[in-house]
Scaffold this active site. Structure first.
Site, mmCIF file in Angstrom:
data_model
loop_
_atom_site.group_PDB
_atom_site.id
_atom_site.type_symbol
_atom_site.label_atom_id
_atom_site.label_comp_id
_atom_site.label_asym_id
_atom_site.label_seq_id
_atom_site.Cartn_x
_atom_site.Cartn_y
_atom_site.Cartn_z
ATOM 1 N N LEU A 13 -5.684 -29.002 -4.578
ATOM 2 C CA LEU A 13 -6.346 -29.480 -3.361
ATOM 3 C C LEU A 13 -5.491 -29.316 -2.110
ATOM 4 O O LEU A 13 -5.472 -30.180 -1.248
ATOM 5 C CB LEU A 13 -6.778 -30.939 -3.536
ATOM 6 C CG LEU A 13 -7.841 -31.155 -4.619
ATOM 7 C CD1 LEU A 13 -8.223 -32.621 -4.728
ATOM 8 C CD2 LEU A 13 -9.069 -30.313 -4.338
ATOM 9 N N GLY A 17 -7.855 -24.760 -1.225
ATOM 10 C CA GLY A 17 -8.679 -25.319 -2.297
ATOM 11 C C GLY A 17 -9.763 -26.225 -1.744
ATOM 12 O O GLY A 17 -10.943 -26.097 -2.087
ATOM 13 N N ARG A 36 -3.098 -32.234 -9.584
ATOM 14 C CA ARG A 36 -2.104 -32.842 -10.480
ATOM 15 C C ARG A 36 -1.731 -34.240 -9.988
ATOM 16 O O ARG A 36 -1.601 -35.172 -10.772
ATOM 17 C CB ARG A 36 -0.880 -31.935 -10.552
ATOM 18 C CG ARG A 36 0.145 -32.357 -11.564
ATOM 19 C CD ARG A 36 1.235 -31.315 -11.644
ATOM 20 N NE ARG A 36 1.535 -30.815 -10.308
ATOM 21 C CZ ARG A 36 2.038 -29.610 -10.049
ATOM 22 N NH1 ARG A 36 2.301 -28.778 -11.020
ATOM 23 N NH2 ARG A 36 2.291 -29.240 -8.808
ATOM 24 N N LYS A 186 -6.152 -6.878 -3.460
ATOM 25 C CA LYS A 186 -5.721 -7.855 -2.449
ATOM 26 C C LYS A 186 -4.320 -7.476 -1.929
ATOM 27 O O LYS A 186 -4.052 -7.579 -0.726
ATOM 28 C CB LYS A 186 -5.697 -9.264 -3.060
ATOM 29 C CG LYS A 186 -5.074 -10.337 -2.161
ATOM 30 C CD LYS A 186 -5.911 -10.579 -0.934
ATOM 31 C CE LYS A 186 -5.353 -11.508 0.119
ATOM 32 N NZ LYS A 186 -4.213 -12.328 -0.079
ATOM 33 N N HIS A 189 -4.737 -4.635 0.413
ATOM 34 C CA HIS A 189 -5.305 -5.202 1.647
ATOM 35 C C HIS A 189 -4.191 -5.752 2.540
ATOM 36 O O HIS A 189 -4.137 -5.481 3.735
ATOM 37 C CB HIS A 189 -6.304 -6.305 1.298
ATOM 38 C CG HIS A 189 -6.604 -7.241 2.429
ATOM 39 N ND1 HIS A 189 -5.752 -8.278 2.780
ATOM 40 C CD2 HIS A 189 -7.620 -7.278 3.316
ATOM 41 C CE1 HIS A 189 -6.239 -8.898 3.835
ATOM 42 N NE2 HIS A 189 -7.379 -8.324 4.167
ATOM 43 N N GLU A 193 -2.931 -4.518 6.182
ATOM 44 C CA GLU A 193 -2.830 -5.474 7.299
ATOM 45 C C GLU A 193 -1.478 -5.297 8.024
ATOM 46 O O GLU A 193 -1.432 -5.271 9.257
ATOM 47 C CB GLU A 193 -2.974 -6.882 6.711
ATOM 48 C CG GLU A 193 -2.847 -8.019 7.679
ATOM 49 C CD GLU A 193 -2.919 -9.363 6.938
ATOM 50 O OE1 GLU A 193 -3.785 -9.524 6.047
ATOM 51 O OE2 GLU A 193 -2.089 -10.238 7.225
ATOM 52 N N LYS A 263 6.021 -12.373 3.997
ATOM 53 C CA LYS A 263 5.955 -13.151 2.761
ATOM 54 C C LYS A 263 6.079 -12.279 1.522
ATOM 55 O O LYS A 263 6.174 -12.779 0.421
ATOM 56 C CB LYS A 263 4.639 -13.922 2.702
ATOM 57 C CG LYS A 263 4.661 -15.178 3.573
ATOM 58 C CD LYS A 263 3.498 -16.068 3.208
ATOM 59 C CE LYS A 263 3.466 -17.343 4.024
ATOM 60 N NZ LYS A 263 2.126 -17.946 3.953
ATOM 61 N N HIS A 455 17.927 22.673 -12.452
ATOM 62 C CA HIS A 455 16.729 21.885 -12.770
ATOM 63 C C HIS A 455 15.499 22.762 -12.977
ATOM 64 O O HIS A 455 14.451 22.250 -13.312
ATOM 65 C CB HIS A 455 16.481 20.864 -11.655
ATOM 66 C CG HIS A 455 17.524 19.782 -11.616
ATOM 67 N ND1 HIS A 455 17.660 18.858 -12.628
ATOM 68 C CD2 HIS A 455 18.495 19.498 -10.727
ATOM 69 C CE1 HIS A 455 18.660 18.047 -12.344
ATOM 70 N NE2 HIS A 455 19.191 18.416 -11.187
HETATM 71 C C1 LIG Z 1 -2.281 -30.925 -5.032
HETATM 72 O O1 LIG Z 1 -2.584 -31.134 -3.674
HETATM 73 C C2 LIG Z 1 -1.552 -30.849 -2.760
HETATM 74 C C3 LIG Z 1 -1.998 -31.126 -1.342
HETATM 75 O O2 LIG Z 1 -2.575 -32.346 -1.235
HETATM 76 C C4 LIG Z 1 -1.154 -29.420 -2.875
HETATM 77 O O3 LIG Z 1 -0.053 -29.150 -2.024
HETATM 78 C C5 LIG Z 1 -0.799 -29.072 -4.285
HETATM 79 O O4 LIG Z 1 -0.595 -27.672 -4.364
HETATM 80 C C6 LIG Z 1 -1.899 -29.466 -5.232
HETATM 81 N N1 LIG Z 1 -1.375 -29.136 -6.555
HETATM 82 C C7 LIG Z 1 -2.023 -29.047 -7.694
HETATM 83 C C8 LIG Z 1 -1.294 -28.409 -8.787
HETATM 84 O O5 LIG Z 1 -3.131 -29.468 -7.895
#
Ligand SMILES: *[C@@H]1O[C@H](CO)[C@@H](O)[C@H](O)[C@H]1NC(C)=O
Ligand SMILES: *[C@@H]1O[C@H](CO)[C@@H](O)[C@H](O)[C@H]1NC(C)=O
Ligand SMILES: *[C@@H]1O[C@H](CO)[C@@H](O)[C@H](O)[C@H]1NC(C)=O
Ligand SMILES: *[C@@H]1O[C@H](CO)[C@@H](O)[C@H](O)[C@H]1NC(C)=O
Length: 485
Positions: A13, A17, A36, A186, A189, A193, A263, A455
């Site tokens: 989340l 997410g 988690r 991806k 992509h 970019e 990154k 070669h």
């Molecule tokens: C749970 O939520 C936090 C943010 O609220 C996020 O940073 C984290 O990645 C999440 N992790 C999992 C494994 O659910």
């Protein structure tokens, strides 16, 4: 045992997410959310997801029990071991035919491995590229799913509903291909970019240093470009950035330290292009340009030590040159995409994927950072000929580069005379000139290799037969197997 009410479960989340969940909810799907740290689930339900149909789970077991079959669980967690950990935790609660989707920024070899491992357990794995950032996740990302093809019919209604839509209404999501191909596409992509951004930055430096244009003047040019063949998200945001003033009324961009971060996905693309033996030179130069930018202190010293052209000044017609800059940018961009598609084509051969090239162009058409009108043309090219050997061979792109080439050459010649670096614009033209040469000087190169390393070389008149020549009339038998250079 809870009732199976949810169409899909989502683990993780963080912002991406949460936004994907809300996007799915908007499109009428019931999502079960899990994190988690289970307090995050309650916080999300009480805040962002308040008043929606989203349900929560406080354990993996509860999550799985709430999912309709075949169960679909999407992971939006950090790439790497976290993905494997969650897969291991999920497995005891899944059954044959259930689907695990990894929507994170995983490196494609991991997705190849996971598809295979899970297939042996009867679980369908999908590795999906997700692009478009937080905003895209919430209102329409570009989605690039690949993996076990049997999963597609089950996830297609959700994925195509939540993805961005192209101007013609088509969903910017289609099946990419087998195992690691979604994450591979991806990665490419992201590399493209890097290239698109670097090209725009080189044009900016030419306008600034070569033509002495103000930021507002430049913004007006980008505004115009955005109405034509260069119409794209990156041109649009560049216009806005150039116009943006700091509190003192000066352009903010002038004050930003000129060292670029990265990154790593551009680097992955560059490394993979070396592994595949495909000259994806523009992305390579774009990555190196970021590396050079980050050597700020060394550049500062060099700026005082190394001589540039003396009294070089642009003397041509500014308006004509600006038009030529647009053409150089466009032609270089065509080359960059041609290189990217060459790379995907080689990967498809190496990994035995059936890639859907027209679909890939469509997936990039909306929702993601490289979205542009131009991708509609690439889609047409592959719709017209799914087996197109090279994007530059398509009549539209062949004519576009032919039309732009004089301008393109002049822009680079001018930049060289003025001493303004154009690594991406120049490599694009060099690639174009290399590709259109039936004869390259590699005949001499082969002779050199044979001279010092025995070669061997092939003859133009008899490809496939290998010859060695006693070039010096001196010395003993040199053998390629003992001397390798
Ligand atoms: C749970 O939520 C936090 C943010 O609220 C996020 O940073 C984290 O990645 C999440 N992790 C999992 C494994 O659910
Ligand atoms: C990936 O998919 C292709 C096409 O189905 C297949 O030939 C290849 O063996 C797969 N790779 C692995 C490691 O399973
Ligand atoms: C190369 O040519 C010279 C002069 O003809 C000869 O002496 C020598 O043996 C040759 N070397 C080999 C490896 O054949
Ligand atoms: C060089 O190698 C070839 C093939 O092994 C052999 O026939 C020839 O006699 C060798 N020449 C010399 C000068 O050692």
């Amino acid at each position: 045992m809870s009732q199976a009410v949810a169409d899909i479960g989502l683990i993780g989340l963080a912002v991406m997410g949460q936004n994907l969940i809300l996007n799915m909810n908007d499109h009428g799907f019931t999502v079960c959310a899990y994190n988690r740290t289970t307090s995050k689930v309650d916080l999300f339900l009480e805040n962002e997801a308040k008043g929606t149909n989203v349900v929560g789970a406080h354990s993996i077991e509860e999550l799985c029990s709430k999912l309709k079959r075949p169960r679909k669980v999407m992971l939006l967690v950090k790439a790497g071991s976290a993905v494997d950990n969650f897969i291991d935790q999920l497995l005891p609660f899944l059954e044959k035919g259930d689907i695990i989707i990894d929507g994170g920024n995983s490196h494609f070899p991991d997705s190849i491995r996971r598809t295979k491992e899970l297939e042996a357990k009867g679980i369908l794995f999908v590795g999906s590229g997700v692009s478009g950032g937080e905003e895209g996740a919430r209102f329409g990302p570009s989605l690039m799913p690949g993996g076990n093809p049997a999963a597609w019919e089950h996830i297609k209604p959700i994925f195509q509903a939540i993805a961005a839509k192209a101007p013609d209404g088509a969903s910017c999501c289609d099946w990419v291909g087998e195992n690691g191909s979604g994450h591979y596409v991806k990665m490419v992509h992201n590399g493209i970019e890097y290239g698109d951004m670097q090209l725009i930055c080189e044009v900016y430096q030419i306008m600034l240093e070569g033509l002495g244009m103000s930021h507002d003047e430049m913004a007006t040019v980008f505004e115009e470009w955005n109405k034509g063949e260069l119409d794209s998200f990156l041109i649009e945001i560049t216009r806005d950035i150039l116009k943006f003033k700091d509190t003192d009324g000066k352009p903010l961009v002038e004050k930003i330290r000129d060292t670029a971060g990265q990154k790593g996905t551009g680097k992955w693309t560059g490394i993979d292009s070396l592994d595949r033996g495909i000259p994806v030179t523009l992305i390579g130069e774009a990555v190196y340009a970021r590396c050079l930018s980050s050597l700020k202190d060394e550049r500062t010293r060099a700026s005082k030590l190394l001589e540039g052209p003396k009294n070089a000044k642009f003397t041509g017609d500014k308006k004509v040159f600006i038009d030529q800059l647009g053409q150089a940018l466009y032609a270089s961009k065509i080359v960059s995409y041609a290189q990217g598609f060459m790379l995907m084509r080689q990967a498809a051969l190496d990994f035995d994927w059936n890639l859907n090239y027209a679909g890939i162009a469509l997936m990039w058409r909306g929702g993601c950072i490289i979205r542009s009108a131009f991708l509609g043309k690439i889609r047409e090219a592959y719709d017209n000929n799914g087996k197109l050997e090279n994007l530059l061979f398509d009549s539209f792109f062949q004519e576009a580069t032919a039309k732009a080439q004089d301008a393109w050459r002049n822009v680079i010649a001018q930049a060289v005379i003025l001493g303004i670096p154009t690594p991406a614009l120049s490599t694009a033209l060099n690639f174009y000139d290399g590709l259109r040469h039936e004869m390259l000087p590699a005949n001499l190169l082969q002779a050199q290799r044979d001279y010092f390393g025995a070669h061997t070389y092939e003859l133009l008149s008899a490809p496939g037969t290998h010859h060695h020549t006693n070039w010096t009339g001196r010395g003993g038998n040199v053998s390629a197997s003992t001397y390798d250079a």
